[in-house]
Design a protein around this motif. Structure first.
Motif, PDB file in Angstrom:
ATOM      1  N   PRO A 161      61.669 -22.006  38.032  1.00  0.00           N
ATOM      2  CA  PRO A 161      60.839 -22.649  37.003  1.00  0.00           C
ATOM      3  C   PRO A 161      59.887 -23.702  37.564  1.00  0.00           C
ATOM      4  O   PRO A 161      60.125 -24.313  38.598  1.00  0.00           O
ATOM      5  CB  PRO A 161      61.886 -23.324  36.118  1.00  0.00           C
ATOM      6  N   PHE A 162      58.811 -23.909  36.798  1.00  0.00           N
ATOM      7  CA  PHE A 162      57.894 -25.013  37.049  1.00  0.00           C
ATOM      8  C   PHE A 162      57.557 -25.628  35.691  1.00  0.00           C
ATOM      9  O   PHE A 162      56.578 -25.231  35.050  1.00  0.00           O
ATOM     10  CB  PHE A 162      56.641 -24.533  37.771  1.00  0.00           C
ATOM     11  N   PRO A 163      58.366 -26.590  35.230  1.00  0.00           N
ATOM     12  CA  PRO A 163      58.136 -27.173  33.909  1.00  0.00           C
ATOM     13  C   PRO A 163      56.834 -27.965  33.842  1.00  0.00           C
ATOM     14  O   PRO A 163      56.414 -28.586  34.822  1.00  0.00           O
ATOM     15  CB  PRO A 163      59.342 -28.113  33.725  1.00  0.00           C
ATOM     16  N   ALA A 164      56.212 -27.948  32.666  1.00  0.00           N
ATOM     17  CA  ALA A 164      55.042 -28.788  32.427  1.00  0.00           C
ATOM     18  C   ALA A 164      55.478 -30.238  32.431  1.00  0.00           C
ATOM     19  O   ALA A 164      56.470 -30.606  31.802  1.00  0.00           O
ATOM     20  CB  ALA A 164      54.401 -28.424  31.092  1.00  0.00           C
ATOM     21  N   SER A 165      54.750 -31.082  33.163  1.00  0.00           N
ATOM     22  CA  SER A 165      55.143 -32.485  33.320  1.00  0.00           C
ATOM     23  C   SER A 165      54.753 -33.341  32.124  1.00  0.00           C
ATOM     24  O   SER A 165      55.285 -34.430  31.936  1.00  0.00           O
ATOM     25  CB  SER A 165      54.519 -33.062  34.593  1.00  0.00           C
ATOM     26  N   ASP A 166      53.793 -32.865  31.324  1.00  0.00           N
ATOM     27  CA  ASP A 166      53.340 -33.641  30.170  1.00  0.00           C
ATOM     28  C   ASP A 166      52.639 -32.702  29.189  1.00  0.00           C
ATOM     29  O   ASP A 166      52.493 -31.500  29.439  1.00  0.00           O
ATOM     30  CB  ASP A 166      52.394 -34.767  30.607  1.00  0.00           C
ATOM     31  N   GLU A 167      52.191 -33.254  28.070  1.00  0.00           N
ATOM     32  CA  GLU A 167      51.569 -32.429  27.033  1.00  0.00           C
ATOM     33  C   GLU A 167      50.241 -31.840  27.511  1.00  0.00           C
ATOM     34  O   GLU A 167      49.874 -30.719  27.120  1.00  0.00           O
ATOM     35  CB  GLU A 167      51.360 -33.267  25.775  1.00  0.00           C
ATOM     36  N   VAL A 214      68.594 -35.190  44.268  1.00  0.00           N
ATOM     37  CA  VAL A 214      67.646 -34.636  43.303  1.00  0.00           C
ATOM     38  C   VAL A 214      66.659 -35.711  42.853  1.00  0.00           C
ATOM     39  O   VAL A 214      65.446 -35.484  42.793  1.00  0.00           O
ATOM     40  CB  VAL A 214      68.384 -34.043  42.096  1.00  0.00           C
ATOM     41  N   ARG A 215      67.159 -36.897  42.569  1.00  0.00           N
ATOM     42  CA  ARG A 215      66.283 -37.961  42.073  1.00  0.00           C
ATOM     43  C   ARG A 215      65.379 -38.509  43.178  1.00  0.00           C
ATOM     44  O   ARG A 215      64.245 -38.923  42.910  1.00  0.00           O
ATOM     45  CB  ARG A 215      67.111 -39.059  41.415  1.00  0.00           C
ATOM     46  N   GLU A 216      65.842 -38.493  44.411  1.00  0.00           N
ATOM     47  CA  GLU A 216      64.964 -38.872  45.516  1.00  0.00           C
ATOM     48  C   GLU A 216      63.841 -37.848  45.674  1.00  0.00           C
ATOM     49  O   GLU A 216      62.703 -38.206  46.003  1.00  0.00           O
ATOM     50  CB  GLU A 216      65.761 -38.992  46.813  1.00  0.00           C
ATOM     51  N   CYS A 217      64.159 -36.579  45.438  1.00  0.00           N
ATOM     52  CA  CYS A 217      63.132 -35.537  45.507  1.00  0.00           C
ATOM     53  C   CYS A 217      62.105 -35.705  44.390  1.00  0.00           C
ATOM     54  O   CYS A 217      60.933 -35.335  44.545  1.00  0.00           O
ATOM     55  CB  CYS A 217      63.776 -34.156  45.409  1.00  0.00           C
ATOM     56  N   ARG A 218      62.524 -36.252  43.289  1.00  0.00           N
ATOM     57  CA  ARG A 218      61.629 -36.467  42.137  1.00  0.00           C
ATOM     58  C   ARG A 218      60.740 -37.697  42.313  1.00  0.00           C
ATOM     59  O   ARG A 218      59.598 -37.732  41.842  1.00  0.00           O
ATOM     60  CB  ARG A 218      62.482 -36.609  40.880  1.00  0.00           C
ATOM     61  N   ALA A 219      61.240 -38.717  43.004  1.00  0.00           N
ATOM     62  CA  ALA A 219      60.566 -40.019  43.057  1.00  0.00           C
ATOM     63  C   ALA A 219      59.155 -39.910  43.629  1.00  0.00           C
ATOM     64  O   ALA A 219      58.953 -39.370  44.726  1.00  0.00           O
ATOM     65  CB  ALA A 219      61.395 -41.002  43.883  1.00  0.00           C
ATOM     66  N   GLY A 220      58.186 -40.417  42.881  1.00  0.00           N
ATOM     67  CA  GLY A 220      56.818 -40.478  43.366  1.00  0.00           C
ATOM     68  C   GLY A 220      56.081 -39.161  43.427  1.00  0.00           C
ATOM     69  O   GLY A 220      54.963 -39.096  43.961  1.00  0.00           O
ATOM     70  N   ARG A 221      56.668 -38.078  42.913  1.00  0.00           N
ATOM     71  CA  ARG A 221      56.026 -36.766  43.000  1.00  0.00           C
ATOM     72  C   ARG A 221      55.045 -36.550  41.844  1.00  0.00           C
ATOM     73  O   ARG A 221      55.305 -36.958  40.712  1.00  0.00           O
ATOM     74  CB  ARG A 221      57.072 -35.647  42.979  1.00  0.00           C
ATOM     75  N   THR A 222      53.943 -35.899  42.146  1.00  0.00           N
ATOM     76  CA  THR A 222      52.982 -35.482  41.142  1.00  0.00           C
ATOM     77  C   THR A 222      52.569 -34.045  41.444  1.00  0.00           C
ATOM     78  O   THR A 222      52.193 -33.750  42.577  1.00  0.00           O
ATOM     79  CB  THR A 222      51.738 -36.392  41.158  1.00  0.00           C
ATOM     80  N   PRO A 223      52.663 -33.123  40.472  1.00  0.00           N
ATOM     81  CA  PRO A 223      53.130 -33.329  39.101  1.00  0.00           C
ATOM     82  C   PRO A 223      54.649 -33.497  39.042  1.00  0.00           C
ATOM     83  O   PRO A 223      55.367 -33.051  39.945  1.00  0.00           O
ATOM     84  CB  PRO A 223      52.688 -32.045  38.390  1.00  0.00           C
ATOM     85  N   LEU A 224      55.126 -34.104  37.968  1.00  0.00           N
ATOM     86  CA  LEU A 224      56.544 -34.417  37.836  1.00  0.00           C
ATOM     87  C   LEU A 224      57.278 -33.227  37.216  1.00  0.00           C
ATOM     88  O   LEU A 224      57.674 -33.240  36.052  1.00  0.00           O
ATOM     89  CB  LEU A 224      56.720 -35.669  36.971  1.00  0.00           C
ATOM     90  N   TRP A 225      57.451 -32.168  38.030  1.00  0.00           N
ATOM     91  CA  TRP A 225      58.069 -30.950  37.507  1.00  0.00           C
ATOM     92  C   TRP A 225      59.587 -31.070  37.391  1.00  0.00           C
ATOM     93  O   TRP A 225      60.218 -30.312  36.645  1.00  0.00           O
ATOM     94  CB  TRP A 225      57.699 -29.753  38.385  1.00  0.00           C
ATOM     95  N   LEU A 226      60.189 -32.010  38.133  1.00  0.00           N
ATOM     96  CA  LEU A 226      61.629 -32.234  38.009  1.00  0.00           C
ATOM     97  C   LEU A 226      61.874 -33.106  36.778  1.00  0.00           C
ATOM     98  O   LEU A 226      62.046 -34.313  36.878  1.00  0.00           O
ATOM     99  CB  LEU A 226      62.177 -32.897  39.273  1.00  0.00           C
ATOM    100  N   THR A 227      61.884 -32.479  35.625  1.00  0.00           N
ATOM    101  CA  THR A 227      62.075 -33.187  34.371  1.00  0.00           C
ATOM    102  C   THR A 227      63.540 -33.563  34.183  1.00  0.00           C
ATOM    103  O   THR A 227      64.434 -33.036  34.859  1.00  0.00           O
ATOM    104  CB  THR A 227      61.627 -32.311  33.199  1.00  0.00           C
ATOM    105  N   SER A 280      68.272 -20.760  47.288  1.00  0.00           N
ATOM    106  CA  SER A 280      66.908 -21.134  46.923  1.00  0.00           C
ATOM    107  C   SER A 280      66.764 -22.651  46.975  1.00  0.00           C
ATOM    108  O   SER A 280      67.411 -23.367  46.207  1.00  0.00           O
ATOM    109  CB  SER A 280      66.565 -20.617  45.525  1.00  0.00           C
ATOM    110  N   MET A 281      65.913 -23.129  47.864  1.00  0.00           N
ATOM    111  CA  MET A 281      65.704 -24.569  48.031  1.00  0.00           C
ATOM    112  C   MET A 281      64.632 -25.038  47.049  1.00  0.00           C
ATOM    113  O   MET A 281      63.481 -24.623  47.127  1.00  0.00           O
ATOM    114  CB  MET A 281      65.276 -24.874  49.465  1.00  0.00           C
ATOM    115  N   ASP A 282      65.012 -25.917  46.145  1.00  0.00           N
ATOM    116  CA  ASP A 282      64.070 -26.386  45.129  1.00  0.00           C
ATOM    117  C   ASP A 282      63.189 -27.525  45.628  1.00  0.00           C
ATOM    118  O   ASP A 282      62.009 -27.591  45.292  1.00  0.00           O
ATOM    119  CB  ASP A 282      64.831 -26.829  43.882  1.00  0.00           C
ATOM    120  N   SER A 283      63.756 -28.456  46.377  1.00  0.00           N
ATOM    121  CA  SER A 283      62.949 -29.574  46.859  1.00  0.00           C
ATOM    122  C   SER A 283      63.693 -30.293  47.972  1.00  0.00           C
ATOM    123  O   SER A 283      64.906 -30.123  48.144  1.00  0.00           O
ATOM    124  CB  SER A 283      62.649 -30.545  45.715  1.00  0.00           C
TER     125      SER A 283
END
Length: 264
Positions: free
Chosen positions: A44-50, A126-139, A180-183
């Protein structure tokens, strides 16, 4: 109108999809949906915002209407919230060929006091992989499902430590002999590459065969990544999906990864 909908991931024929775009839309990021999707070779690649969600609708609506992109799951769910991908060719790292660069191996042998572990700090990785990333797909929804799959034994992380500090890591989902490596992330140069190489070593010891990199990049190629046809990747994934593999969890010195494979 030729909109095509699948009740679940098992009914999706990924081989019909375009090689370089989303293969499906589905709003369900629950643990069961994730596990079934990865088993079908889709991630998956979730939308980060509207705004991103609205952009998905503008760009992909025609392809959905023409039946080129499938809708998966309940009709009432918002299909544009999450795009799902299965690129062709697929970037993979054969565990037997995954390696560190000579310069990083030399640093490990000579001075880096790093150690590695498995599943010691899954959610933190997981949260370190999310930190500072754009787009923020790790919802938050995706993180919650990954943590649940970790609790169930399907998702794993490798951590790289420097004197008690977490300096790198990688996480993802295991289906049979494919991981499967996500991040991944790093706070020290080379730490994410050490994490991937350690994952390959542990997975190989358990009987695993492939690390799925999902997205191609120079980083992946430096570690020994190759491109394989999607059909070949899916054939291997389906053939080994039922395999039950358990990776070793011990905390180990990272410098062992700098030694020739036969001497480890």
């Amino acid at each position: 109108m030729v909109v095509r909908r699948c009740p679940g991931w098992e009914e999706l024929d990924v081989l019909e999809a375009a090689p370089d775009g989303p293969v499906a839309l589905c709003a369900d990021l629950g643990p069961a949906s994730l596990l079934a999707a990865y088993g079908a070779g889709v991630y998956p690649f979730p939308a980060s915002d509207e705004y991103t969600r609205a952009l998905n609708e503008v760009v992909l609506a025609d392809q959905i209407q023409e039946g080129r992109i499938r809708l998966v799951g309940e009709e009432s769910a918002d299909p544009y919230a999450v795009t799902w991908w299965s690129p062709d060719p697929r970037p993979v790292l054969p565990v037997s060929a995954t390696h560190l660069s000579r310069s990083l191996a030399r640093r490990l042998r000579n001075r880096l006091p790093w150690s590695t572990s498995l599943d010691r700090r899954f959610e933190q990785v997981v949260r370190e992989c999310r930190a500072g990333r754009t787009p923020l797909w790790l919802t938050e929804e995706l993180i919650a499902s990954m943590v649940r799959l970790h609790d169930l034994g399907h998702a794993h992380s490798v951590e790289v430590w420097e004197e008690g500090d977490l300096v790198g890591g990688v996480f993802g989902l295991q289906v049979g002999s494919v991981f499967s490596m996500d991040s991944m992330f790093f706070h020290r140069p080379g730490a994410s590459k050490v994490a991937v190489t350690d994952l390959a070593a542990r997975f190989a010891q358990a009987g695993g065969v492939l690390l799925d990199a999902e997205w191609d990049s120079p980083h992946v190629r430096d570690l020994g990544g190759i491109l394989v046809p999607r059909e070949q990747f899916l054939r291997h994934l389906r053939r080994t999906a039922g395999d039950s593999l358990r990776m070793p969890t011990a905390t180990l010195p990272a410098r062992r990864l700098a030694q020739p494979k036969g001497s480890r």
